[in-house]
Write an enzyme that holds these catalytic residues in place. Structure first.
Site, PDB file in Angstrom:
ATOM      1  N   CYS A 128       2.218  41.993 -50.455  1.00 56.06           N
ATOM      2  CA  CYS A 128       1.908  42.896 -49.338  1.00 56.06           C
ATOM      3  C   CYS A 128       0.581  42.703 -48.701  1.00 56.06           C
ATOM      4  O   CYS A 128       0.601  43.360 -47.627  1.00 56.06           O
ATOM      5  CB  CYS A 128       2.347  44.367 -49.644  1.00 56.06           C
ATOM      6  SG  CYS A 128       3.984  44.409 -50.167  1.00 56.06           S
ATOM      7  N   HIS A 269      -0.308  48.493 -44.146  1.00 55.87           N
ATOM      8  CA  HIS A 269       0.973  47.853 -44.479  1.00 55.87           C
ATOM      9  C   HIS A 269       2.125  48.958 -44.539  1.00 55.87           C
ATOM     10  O   HIS A 269       1.913  50.177 -44.874  1.00 55.87           O
ATOM     11  CB  HIS A 269       0.781  47.640 -46.033  1.00 55.87           C
ATOM     12  CG  HIS A 269       2.140  46.898 -46.573  1.00 55.87           C
ATOM     13  ND1 HIS A 269       3.033  46.096 -46.125  1.00 55.87           N
ATOM     14  CD2 HIS A 269       2.640  47.532 -47.714  1.00 55.87           C
ATOM     15  CE1 HIS A 269       4.035  45.938 -46.993  1.00 55.87           C
ATOM     16  NE2 HIS A 269       3.822  46.589 -48.155  1.00 55.87           N
ATOM     17  N   ASN A 299      10.084  47.221 -45.094  1.00 56.23           N
ATOM     18  CA  ASN A 299       8.969  46.501 -45.671  1.00 56.23           C
ATOM     19  C   ASN A 299       9.106  45.048 -45.691  1.00 56.23           C
ATOM     20  O   ASN A 299       9.952  44.537 -46.506  1.00 56.23           O
ATOM     21  CB  ASN A 299       8.518  46.988 -47.382  1.00 56.23           C
ATOM     22  CG  ASN A 299       7.505  46.567 -47.941  1.00 56.23           C
ATOM     23  OD1 ASN A 299       6.790  45.750 -47.259  1.00 56.23           O
ATOM     24  ND2 ASN A 299       7.324  46.778 -49.031  1.00 56.23           N
TER      25      ASN A 299
END
Ligand code: UT7
Length: 344
Positions: A128, A269, A299
């Site tokens: 990520c 994020h 995500n």
């Protein structure tokens, strides 16, 4: 650009060139998977997913579409927006956890697809934190003077590694790509200011894809045991993400003598709305300065930050000269932050 290898005030290195994000473009596949669609696959509810994560829908690829297919249109658009042609790109850095293949690299596939005939490049594995690390790497390569224009990419096809029998993980992720052109900035132009990154390998077991690498190559056994999918200890990742997002942000702000309330935009994020909001609250940030678009994309791992920047640009929340803080926490664990003034 100022480098992030020393977290003490005054312990910073200065390169010859200032560097900016010259343009940005994103791409998501057209197919949308809603929470209601997931209710038909696993024992979950729209209400649970919204309340626990903030996600409403995510985009997913059709079979036969790889990460490079999402990157290529975004790369072409970003290059055109910067007023460049593919031949102007010197290096392509692709932050991805879901390369099309183990090799050749996705960077090579993208180079070929967009016709960047003079570029070299490579994939970077930071989960990520893929975009924050790719941006820093590309920016450093431009800052040294060895390249004039670079592509910093964050992109993932998470649907390719999700177990659609595991409700704890399959509801969380989506597919997407974002590409920034990184170029030299003139003295009077807004530029990238600083970065601070960390890794903590002790967190590895909390979020991983157990098989398919050199340690456990693919076999009937690994497939039968569903080891080619995301495995996550959600609680451990959640706790780490809240703590480290705040910590890395405080670190980069302190060493640049910036108070959180001086920021115009906080672009974290997008793993969970609750993680972002609790990190923002701990930093004392006004909710109006926090970009959240997880409801539309889930995500998307390496792509979340460019997708959030793209949405903030589109709705007018991100403007030239704005002081912006990017932050990421992901598998590894990887932790990243980039402080910049938005250049266009
Ligand atoms: O990008 C970095 C990577 N990932 C992250 O940052 C994710 C970090 N972690 C999280 O975001 C959260 O931990 C999750 C969203 C993954 C889970 O939320 P939670 O509030 O920590 O839920 P939980 O794991 O404590 O589960 C609560 C309950 C459990 O049932 P019991 O044991 O209380 O009966 C789960 O089995 O919710 C159940 N559950 C679900 N129920 C409906 C777990 N997943 C689901 C689901 N639908 N999809």
């Amino acid at each position: 650009m100022v480098a992030g290898d020393d977290n003490t005030p005054g312990g910073r290195r200065r390169h010859a060139r200032r560097v900016k994000i010259a343009s940005l473009a994103t791409h998501v596949p057209p197919r949308v998977m809603t929470n209601a669609d997931l209710e038909k696959l696993v024992d979950t509810t729209d209400e649970w997913i919204r309340q626990r994560t903030g996600i409403v829908e995510r985009h997913v690829v059709d079979p036969g579409v790889g990460t490079s297919d999402l990157i290529a249109p975004a790369a072409r658009e970003a290059i055109a927006k910067a007023g460049l042609t593919p031949d102007d790109i010197g290096v392509i850095v692709v932050g991805t956890t879901t390369p099309d293949t183990v090799f050749p690299s996705t960077a090579c596939l993208v180079q070929h697809k967009i016709g960047a005939s003079r570029a070299w490049g490579f994939d970077l594995g930071a989960a990520c934190s893929g975009f924050t690390y790719a941006l820093t790497t590309a920016a450093e390569l431009v800052a040294t003077g060895s390249h004039r224009h670079a592509l910093a990419v964050g992109a993932d096809v998470m649907s390719s590694i999700l177990d659609y029998q595991d409700r704890a993980t399959c509801v969380l992720f989506g597919d997407g790509a974002g590409v920034a052109v990184v170029s030299p900035a003139a003295e009077d132009e807004p530029a990238i200011i600083d970065f601070s990154h960390e890794i903590d390998g002790s967190g590895g077991p909390a979020l991983r894809l157990p098989a398919g690498g050199s340690l456990r190559p693919a076999s009937h056994e690994t497939v039968d045991q569903r080891m080619h999918y995301v495995h996550q200890d959600g609680h451990a990742v959640f706790r780490f993400a809240v703590r480290k997002t705040e910590e890395i942000c405080r670190c980069i702000l302190a060493r640049n003598a910036i108070d959180a309330d001086q920021l115009d935009l906080f672009v974290s994020h997008q793993a969970n709305k609750r993680i972002i909001m609790s990190a923002a609250e701990r930093l004392g940030l006004d909710a109006a300065k926090v970009v959240i678009n997880i409801e539309r994309y889930g995500n998307t791992t390496g792509a979340t930050i460019p997708l959030a920047l793209g949405d903030a640009l589109a709705d007018g929340r991100l403007k030239k000269g704005d002081l912006v803080l990017l932050a990421s926490v992901g598998a590894g664990f990887t932790v990243g932050s980039v402080l910049l003034r938005w250049a266009f």
